[in-house]
Design a protein around this motif. Structure first.
Motif, PDB file in Angstrom:
ATOM      1  N   HIS A  67      -2.116   1.770 -10.798  1.00 32.66           N
ATOM      2  CA  HIS A  67      -3.212   0.814 -11.000  1.00 32.66           C
ATOM      3  C   HIS A  67      -3.224  -0.257  -9.902  1.00 32.66           C
ATOM      4  N   LEU A  68      -2.107  -0.423  -9.201  1.00 31.73           N
ATOM      5  CA  LEU A  68      -2.042  -1.398  -8.105  1.00 31.73           C
ATOM      6  C   LEU A  68      -2.735  -0.907  -6.834  1.00 31.73           C
ATOM      7  N   GLU A  69      -3.057   0.386  -6.769  1.00 31.09           N
ATOM      8  CA  GLU A  69      -3.676   0.953  -5.571  1.00 31.09           C
ATOM      9  C   GLU A  69      -4.975   0.241  -5.201  1.00 31.09           C
ATOM     10  N   LYS A  70      -5.707  -0.231  -6.188  1.00 32.91           N
ATOM     11  CA  LYS A  70      -6.978  -0.894  -5.896  1.00 32.91           C
ATOM     12  C   LYS A  70      -6.781  -2.211  -5.145  1.00 32.91           C
ATOM     13  N   TYR A  71      -5.549  -2.717  -5.133  1.00 33.64           N
ATOM     14  CA  TYR A  71      -5.246  -3.969  -4.441  1.00 33.64           C
ATOM     15  C   TYR A  71      -4.611  -3.762  -3.064  1.00 33.64           C
ATOM     16  N   GLN A  72      -4.615  -2.536  -2.562  1.00 34.87           N
ATOM     17  CA  GLN A  72      -3.986  -2.268  -1.270  1.00 34.87           C
ATOM     18  C   GLN A  72      -4.498  -3.159  -0.143  1.00 34.87           C
ATOM     19  N   PRO A  73      -5.801  -3.351   0.029  1.00 32.20           N
ATOM     20  CA  PRO A  73      -6.257  -4.210   1.134  1.00 32.20           C
ATOM     21  C   PRO A  73      -5.738  -5.649   1.023  1.00 32.20           C
ATOM     22  N   GLN A  74      -5.712  -6.178  -0.195  1.00 30.23           N
ATOM     23  CA  GLN A  74      -5.231  -7.552  -0.379  1.00 30.23           C
ATOM     24  C   GLN A  74      -3.717  -7.646  -0.181  1.00 30.23           C
ATOM     25  N   LEU A  75      -2.978  -6.655  -0.677  1.00 24.58           N
ATOM     26  CA  LEU A  75      -1.526  -6.660  -0.492  1.00 24.58           C
ATOM     27  C   LEU A  75      -1.158  -6.458   0.981  1.00 24.58           C
ATOM     28  N   ARG A  76      -1.915  -5.623   1.681  1.00 24.69           N
ATOM     29  CA  ARG A  76      -1.685  -5.455   3.125  1.00 24.69           C
ATOM     30  C   ARG A  76      -1.947  -6.772   3.840  1.00 24.69           C
ATOM     31  N   ALA A  77      -2.990  -7.488   3.431  1.00 27.82           N
ATOM     32  CA  ALA A  77      -3.282  -8.784   4.042  1.00 27.82           C
ATOM     33  C   ALA A  77      -2.155  -9.776   3.781  1.00 27.82           C
ATOM     34  N   LEU A  78      -1.632  -9.807   2.570  1.00 25.95           N
ATOM     35  CA  LEU A  78      -0.511 -10.705   2.273  1.00 25.95           C
ATOM     36  C   LEU A  78       0.717 -10.352   3.111  1.00 25.95           C
ATOM     37  N   LEU A  79       1.010  -9.070   3.242  1.00 26.70           N
ATOM     38  CA  LEU A  79       2.131  -8.647   4.086  1.00 26.70           C
ATOM     39  C   LEU A  79       1.887  -9.060   5.536  1.00 26.70           C
ATOM     40  N   ARG A  80       0.647  -8.887   6.018  1.00 25.28           N
ATOM     41  CA  ARG A  80       0.291  -9.265   7.391  1.00 25.28           C
ATOM     42  C   ARG A  80       0.494 -10.755   7.611  1.00 25.28           C
TER      43      ARG A  80
END
Length: 135
Positions: free
Chosen positions: A5-18
């Motif tokens: 269910h966390l897959e839908k947040y991939q762009p936001q999580l990638r941004a946080l990691l960035r």
């Protein structure tokens, strides 16, 4: 436990990691260049040209990656800087990263390679530029 269910947040999580990675990376350059928040441990003063170039890449690259501008290119350059730094300064001390204190350099290298391939994620200037209508 299923975390799909966390897959839908991939762009936001990638941004946080960035953003977090870039800010931490920038801190290394600032410590070398202006001794903020503290002087870089073990860095000579004045900086030799190679460390000065590294500091400029770390600060400039950190800023650009934080805001997500030219992310893929800048991340590739930063990954290269970390690979060079690892093999010039850490690897000669020992084969083992835990001994040569090179874990951070390895992590930065591969995280930046990931951003070079995957892009910046959400909340980036690059994403806004892609959405802007062509003139």
């Amino acid at each position: 436990m299923d975390f799909r269910h966390l897959e839908k947040y991939q762009p936001q999580l990638r941004a946080l990691l960035r953003i977090v990675t870039a800010l931490l990376f920038m801190e290394h350059g600032l410590a070398k260049l202006v001794h903020f928040p503290v002087p870089q441990p073990g860095a000579p003063s004045p900086l030799p040209p190679l460390l000065l170039a590294a500091a400029i890449i770390e600060v400039g690259g950190g800023i650009l990656i934080t805001i997500g501008l030219f992310t893929r290119l800048v991340a590739f350059i930063c990954a290269g800087e970390m690979a060079i730094g690892y093999f010039l300064f850490h690897f000669p001390k020992s084969f083992w990263p835990i001994v040569n204190m090179g874990e951070a350099a390895i992590l930065y290298c591969f995280i930046f390679l990931y951003f070079a391939a995957a892009g910046p994620g959400a909340w980036s200037v690059d994403a806004m530029r892609m959405k802007a209508p062509a003139p």
